[in-house]
Scaffold this motif. Structure first.
Motif, PDB file in Angstrom:
ATOM      1  N   THR A 253       0.818  -1.218   0.000  1.00 43.66           N
ATOM      2  CA  THR A 253       0.000   0.000   0.000  1.00 43.66           C
ATOM      3  C   THR A 253       0.847   1.260   0.000  1.00 43.66           C
ATOM      4  OG1 THR A 253      -0.202  -0.044   2.428  1.00 43.66           O
ATOM      5  CG2 THR A 253      -1.928  -1.165   1.139  1.00 43.66           C
ATOM      6  N   ARG A 254       2.028   1.212   0.623  1.00 46.28           N
ATOM      7  CA  ARG A 254       2.893   2.401   0.643  1.00 46.28           C
ATOM      8  C   ARG A 254       3.385   2.760  -0.744  1.00 46.28           C
ATOM      9  NH1 ARG A 254       4.581   0.368   5.643  1.00 46.28           N
ATOM     10  NH2 ARG A 254       6.237  -0.874   4.689  1.00 46.28           N
ATOM     11  N   GLN A 255       3.403   1.814  -1.646  1.00 42.29           N
ATOM     12  CA  GLN A 255       3.827   2.103  -3.022  1.00 42.29           C
ATOM     13  C   GLN A 255       2.678   2.556  -3.919  1.00 42.29           C
ATOM     14  OE1 GLN A 255       6.482  -0.984  -4.723  1.00 42.29           O
ATOM     15  NE2 GLN A 255       6.315  -1.999  -2.734  1.00 42.29           N
ATOM     16  N   VAL A 256       1.454   2.247  -3.518  1.00 37.71           N
ATOM     17  CA  VAL A 256       0.307   2.428  -4.411  1.00 37.71           C
ATOM     18  C   VAL A 256      -0.582   3.595  -4.018  1.00 37.71           C
ATOM     19  CG1 VAL A 256      -1.792   1.314  -5.298  1.00 37.71           C
ATOM     20  CG2 VAL A 256       0.304  -0.032  -4.970  1.00 37.71           C
ATOM     21  N   PHE A 257      -0.823   3.780  -2.722  1.00 34.45           N
ATOM     22  CA  PHE A 257      -1.846   4.715  -2.269  1.00 34.45           C
ATOM     23  C   PHE A 257      -1.254   5.968  -1.642  1.00 34.45           C
ATOM     24  CE2 PHE A 257      -3.907   0.555  -2.163  1.00 34.45           C
ATOM     25  CZ  PHE A 257      -5.087   0.818  -2.846  1.00 34.45           C
ATOM     26  N   SER A 258      -1.934   7.088  -1.901  1.00 32.72           N
ATOM     27  CA  SER A 258      -1.683   8.323  -1.170  1.00 32.72           C
ATOM     28  C   SER A 258      -3.003   8.757  -0.540  1.00 32.72           C
ATOM     29  CB  SER A 258      -1.143   9.412  -2.093  1.00 32.72           C
ATOM     30  OG  SER A 258      -2.065   9.669  -3.146  1.00 32.72           O
ATOM     31  N   MET A 259      -2.927   9.628   0.442  1.00 31.93           N
ATOM     32  CA  MET A 259      -4.139  10.060   1.133  1.00 31.93           C
ATOM     33  C   MET A 259      -4.260  11.572   1.073  1.00 31.93           C
ATOM     34  SD  MET A 259      -5.556   9.020   4.911  1.00 31.93           S
ATOM     35  CE  MET A 259      -4.205   9.720   5.855  1.00 31.93           C
ATOM     36  N   VAL A 260      -5.461  12.044   0.699  1.00 32.95           N
ATOM     37  CA  VAL A 260      -5.774  13.469   0.682  1.00 32.95           C
ATOM     38  C   VAL A 260      -6.850  13.703   1.735  1.00 32.95           C
ATOM     39  CG1 VAL A 260      -6.598  15.419  -0.672  1.00 32.95           C
ATOM     40  CG2 VAL A 260      -5.231  13.622  -1.779  1.00 32.95           C
ATOM     41  N   VAL A 261      -6.560  14.564   2.684  1.00 34.28           N
ATOM     42  CA  VAL A 261      -7.467  14.845   3.792  1.00 34.28           C
ATOM     43  C   VAL A 261      -8.082  16.218   3.570  1.00 34.28           C
ATOM     44  CG1 VAL A 261      -7.653  15.138   6.280  1.00 34.28           C
ATOM     45  CG2 VAL A 261      -6.081  13.438   5.346  1.00 34.28           C
ATOM     46  N   LEU A 262      -9.402  16.273   3.446  1.00 37.63           N
ATOM     47  CA  LEU A 262     -10.121  17.529   3.232  1.00 37.63           C
ATOM     48  C   LEU A 262     -10.649  18.040   4.565  1.00 37.63           C
ATOM     49  CD1 LEU A 262     -12.211  16.617   0.032  1.00 37.63           C
ATOM     50  CD2 LEU A 262      -9.828  17.384   0.194  1.00 37.63           C
ATOM     51  N   ARG A 263     -10.267  19.251   4.930  1.00 36.60           N
ATOM     52  CA  ARG A 263     -10.677  19.823   6.215  1.00 36.60           C
ATOM     53  C   ARG A 263     -11.492  21.101   6.009  1.00 36.60           C
ATOM     54  NH1 ARG A 263      -7.813  17.491  10.397  1.00 36.60           N
ATOM     55  NH2 ARG A 263      -9.699  18.164  11.534  1.00 36.60           N
ATOM     56  N   HIS A 264     -12.439  21.323   6.898  1.00 38.61           N
ATOM     57  CA  HIS A 264     -13.258  22.538   6.833  1.00 38.61           C
ATOM     58  C   HIS A 264     -13.587  22.993   8.247  1.00 38.61           C
ATOM     59  CE1 HIS A 264     -16.978  20.287   7.828  1.00 38.61           C
ATOM     60  NE2 HIS A 264     -16.466  19.328   7.074  1.00 38.61           N
ATOM     61  N   ASP A 265     -14.141  24.200   8.370  1.00 41.20           N
ATOM     62  CA  ASP A 265     -14.356  24.819   9.674  1.00 41.20           C
ATOM     63  C   ASP A 265     -15.623  24.352  10.376  1.00 41.20           C
ATOM     64  OD1 ASP A 265     -12.070  26.303   9.231  1.00 41.20           O
ATOM     65  OD2 ASP A 265     -13.153  28.071   8.493  1.00 41.20           O
ATOM     66  N   HIS A 266     -16.393  23.473   9.732  1.00 44.57           N
ATOM     67  CA  HIS A 266     -17.691  23.082  10.289  1.00 44.57           C
ATOM     68  C   HIS A 266     -17.683  21.625  10.767  1.00 44.57           C
ATOM     69  CE1 HIS A 266     -19.416  26.873   8.870  1.00 44.57           C
ATOM     70  NE2 HIS A 266     -18.636  26.702   7.823  1.00 44.57           N
ATOM     71  N   GLU A 267     -16.508  21.118  11.074  1.00 40.71           N
ATOM     72  CA  GLU A 267     -16.392  19.748  11.578  1.00 40.71           C
ATOM     73  C   GLU A 267     -16.823  19.670  13.044  1.00 40.71           C
ATOM     74  OE1 GLU A 267     -12.438  18.838   8.820  1.00 40.71           O
ATOM     75  OE2 GLU A 267     -12.282  18.902  11.019  1.00 40.71           O
ATOM     76  N   HIS A 268     -17.533  18.610  13.372  1.00 37.33           N
ATOM     77  CA  HIS A 268     -17.869  18.326  14.768  1.00 37.33           C
ATOM     78  C   HIS A 268     -16.560  18.063  15.530  1.00 37.33           C
ATOM     79  CE1 HIS A 268     -19.381  16.040  18.231  1.00 37.33           C
ATOM     80  NE2 HIS A 268     -20.579  16.570  17.970  1.00 37.33           N
ATOM     81  N   PRO A 269     -16.476  18.464  16.806  1.00 32.80           N
ATOM     82  CA  PRO A 269     -15.232  18.217  17.572  1.00 32.80           C
ATOM     83  C   PRO A 269     -14.795  16.758  17.572  1.00 32.80           C
ATOM     84  CG  PRO A 269     -16.650  19.741  18.763  1.00 32.80           C
ATOM     85  CD  PRO A 269     -17.441  19.276  17.576  1.00 32.80           C
ATOM     86  N   GLU A 270     -15.744  15.827  17.594  1.00 35.50           N
ATOM     87  CA  GLU A 270     -15.364  14.420  17.574  1.00 35.50           C
ATOM     88  C   GLU A 270     -14.847  13.989  16.205  1.00 35.50           C
ATOM     89  OE1 GLU A 270     -15.176  12.202  20.242  1.00 35.50           O
ATOM     90  OE2 GLU A 270     -15.322  14.168  21.201  1.00 35.50           O
ATOM     91  N   VAL A 271     -15.313  14.667  15.145  1.00 41.79           N
ATOM     92  CA  VAL A 271     -14.763  14.408  13.813  1.00 41.79           C
ATOM     93  C   VAL A 271     -13.311  14.862  13.767  1.00 41.79           C
ATOM     94  CG1 VAL A 271     -14.890  15.076  11.372  1.00 41.79           C
ATOM     95  CG2 VAL A 271     -16.972  14.436  12.613  1.00 41.79           C
ATOM     96  N   MET A 272     -13.018  16.002  14.386  1.00 41.04           N
ATOM     97  CA  MET A 272     -11.635  16.473  14.442  1.00 41.04           C
ATOM     98  C   MET A 272     -10.748  15.435  15.125  1.00 41.04           C
ATOM     99  SD  MET A 272     -12.166  20.473  15.520  1.00 41.04           S
ATOM    100  CE  MET A 272     -13.261  21.551  14.620  1.00 41.04           C
ATOM    101  N   ARG A 273     -11.212  14.888  16.244  1.00 43.31           N
ATOM    102  CA  ARG A 273     -10.454  13.853  16.932  1.00 43.31           C
ATOM    103  C   ARG A 273     -10.316  12.612  16.047  1.00 43.31           C
ATOM    104  NH1 ARG A 273     -12.607  11.407  21.056  1.00 43.31           N
ATOM    105  NH2 ARG A 273     -10.564  10.763  21.859  1.00 43.31           N
TER     106      ARG A 273
END
Length: 343
Positions: A253-273
């Motif tokens: 997986t380290r050779q094949v996949f990358s991860m893009v994390v989309l963040r916004h200001d309206h996330e629930h605090p538990e989503v942030m965690r």
């Protein structure tokens, strides 16, 4: 650098997003024939492809502020509960999407108060025959997937006019301001991001309803514009299932996949965690983790900002390898096969 090929005008279409949004606002303001607020108890959105995605976008932006439920259906049949108290948005850029034509006809027969947002075709003919409100979309103005603005903004403004989504016009204008600002500054960062993603399969992860829908838009645009695989999921749901799938095969997986994390200001605090937990667990099983931040005032601006960045990144990925981002021959072949036609 590869020469840019763009036979359907995807680049200018995506970059016209703010102007398209303002045009949709103008087309929809003071639309006649809408039912009274007191006559409606639920809202149904019928759409496939870009229309279905527009429905999902409407549900996560307008839905949390509305006193009535929004249900999105991507199929040939509306729910059995549809009646004269159901506001039905039928969304189809072409007007000939078979699923939406059939579902809208059944909804109208059941008494649903249909509003059509379409570029013509059979759906426009039916709306005119029913005397239903119609918002016209120019099907030649852009490829449909680059023109989500009219399919999404028009229902927002209609809901505002009916007293169901107060302030929608201002939220749209905030989004226009943000995309214009992003448009001036995003080219270099998007090109660099596209180069980093090239050669990997992006996993696009967003938070809550807004982030999850934006992540799916990134996935769709990479699939269709860059003709590349990509996958999307949302926090916290992926922490209940998908995260378990990364427990082994790290060398692969380290050779094949990358991860893009989309963040916004309206996330629930538990989503942030949840994001912190996810990144800690995933850091060793992907090639790299990239974070994309939303900006703008309000949820409508922030989700459109994330979606715009995804669209430009996908176009840059196509340009990097000399691909034409517009045509989608696999989709055309699938639709022809479903309709019984051959190429």
């Amino acid at each position: 650098m590869s020469e840019r090929v763009d036979t359907l005008g995807m680049w200018p279409a995506v970059n016209r997003l703010p102007e398209q949004m303002l045009d949709a606002l103008d087309r929809t303001t003071d639309l006649p024939g809408l039912p009274n607020r007191s006559e409606i108890t639920n809202v149904l959105v019928l759409g496939m492809g870009p229309g279905g995605f527009a429905g999902d976008l409407l549900a996560v932006t307008a839905g949390p502020f509305m006193p009535l439920p929004i249900v999105v259906v991507k199929s040939y049949q509306p729910p059995s509960y549809v009646d004269e108290q159901t506001l039905v948005f039928a969304l189809s850029a072409s007007g000939d999407t078979p699923e939406i034509v059939q579902a809208a006809a059944q909804a109208a027969e059941a008494g649903g108060r249909v509003v059509a947002v379409t570029g013509g075709g059979q759906l426009a003919k039916m709306a005119n025959a029913w005397g239903a409100p119609l918002v016209e979309v120019d099907p030649m103005l852009y490829p449909p997937r680059a023109g989500l603005s009219v399919l999404t903004v028009a229902p927002m403004i209609i809901l505002e006019q009916m007293g169901l989504f107060p302030g929608a016009s201002q939220w749209v204008r905030f989004a226009v301001d943000q995309i214009r600002s992003r448009r001036e500054a995003s080219r270099a960062s998007s090109a660099a991001r596209a180069r980093r993603l090239a050669g990997t399969v992006p996993l696009i992860y967003g938070g809550g309803g807004l982030g999850s829908v934006a992540a799916r838009h990134w996935k769709n645009m990479i699939n269709t514009s860059a003709k590349a695989p990509a996958f999307s999921a949302g926090v916290p749901d992926l922490l209940h299932n998908e995260i378990a799938g990364w427990g082994q095969h790290g060398d692969l997986t380290r050779q094949v996949f990358s991860m893009v994390v989309l963040r916004h200001d309206h996330e629930h605090p538990e989503v942030m965690r949840g994001f912190d937990i996810m990144i800690d667990l995933m850091d060793e099983v992907v090639a790299a983790v990239y974070t994309v931040e939303a900006a703008g005032e309000g949820p409508v601006a922030q989700i459109f900002d994330l979606m715009y960045q995804g669209s430009i990144t996908a176009l840059e990925m196509a340009a990097a390898v000399g691909l034409d981002p517009g045509p989608v021959p696999a989709v055309v072949a699938a639709r022809q096969a479903l309709s019984g036609r051959t190429q």
